[in-house]
Design an enzyme around this catalytic site. Structure first.
Site, short mmCIF file in Angstrom:
data_model
loop_
_atom_site.label_atom_id
_atom_site.label_comp_id
_atom_site.label_asym_id
_atom_site.label_seq_id
_atom_site.Cartn_x
_atom_site.Cartn_y
_atom_site.Cartn_z
N ASP A 12 0.87 -1.16 0.00
CA ASP A 12 0.00 0.00 0.00
C ASP A 12 0.92 1.22 0.00
O ASP A 12 2.10 1.12 0.34
CB ASP A 12 -0.89 -0.02 1.25
CG ASP A 12 -1.78 1.20 1.34
OD1 ASP A 12 -2.41 1.57 0.33
OD2 ASP A 12 -1.84 1.80 2.43
N ASP A 14 0.07 5.15 1.01
CA ASP A 14 -0.07 6.08 2.13
C ASP A 14 -0.12 5.33 3.45
O ASP A 14 -0.99 4.50 3.67
CB ASP A 14 -1.31 6.95 1.95
CG ASP A 14 -1.29 7.75 0.66
OD1 ASP A 14 -0.22 8.23 0.27
OD2 ASP A 14 -2.35 7.88 0.02
#
Length: 172
Positions: A12, A14
């Protein structure tokens, strides 16, 4: 792409690679997290393919454009490269079912927790799902991993390289 099947780590963005400052859409607000490059590098050194999969609903909300996301990802790639790390490929989802911008108002299969971005990468690269994992900081990342048939590792901070090693450990 063909070749022998390899493990892959799906990261992922952020909260895992960069500080989650909320709708990060330009380089001025992008802050690579300490240890992020080491984590991506650890995955590559272990023989894994390295992928980034990120929801970017800021596009659908009109906060920034897809061109801005692409520019930010080029900036991120340059920062990672300076530290000897890189992603093999990147996918992002700009859609949102309740998007203010009609062009992006869609309940698509790529927005996590759905597995579309992961499945798309697995279809285009020689990925061994049994030896692959998603590292993310939200339950939606774990749900996407499960739906794609790979392990999910919830990242709560710390050394990303340690998380990578745990994700790639046999029998993990």
């Amino acid at each position: 792409m063909t070749g022998p099947l390899r493990p892959a780590v799906f990261f992922d963005r952020d909260g895992v690679i960069n500080a989650d400052l909320g709708y990060v859409g330009d380089a001025a607000r992008f802050a690579l997290l300490p240890g992020a490059a080491a984590g991506v590098r650890a995955a590559a050194e272990a023989g894994a393919l390295c992928f980034l999969v990120t929801n970017q609903s800021g596009v659908a909300r009109g906060f920034y454009t897809e061109a801005d996301v692409d520019a930010l990802h080029r900036h991120m790639a340059a920062e990672l490269a300076r530290a000897g790390a890189r992603f093999d490929d990147i996918r992002y989802c700009p859609h949102l079912p309740e998007a203010p911008l009609a062009a992006y108002r869609r309940d698509c299969g790529c927005r996590k927790p759905k597995p579309g971005m992961i499945l798309d990468l697995m279809a285009g690269w020689p990925v061994d799902p049994a030896r692959s994992a998603m590292i993310g900081d939200r339950t939606s990342d774990m749900e996407a991993a499960r739906a794609a048939g790979i392990r999910g590792l919830l990242y709560e901070g710390g050394a990303l390289a340690d998380a990578v090693r745990a994700a790639l450990a046999p029998g993990a």
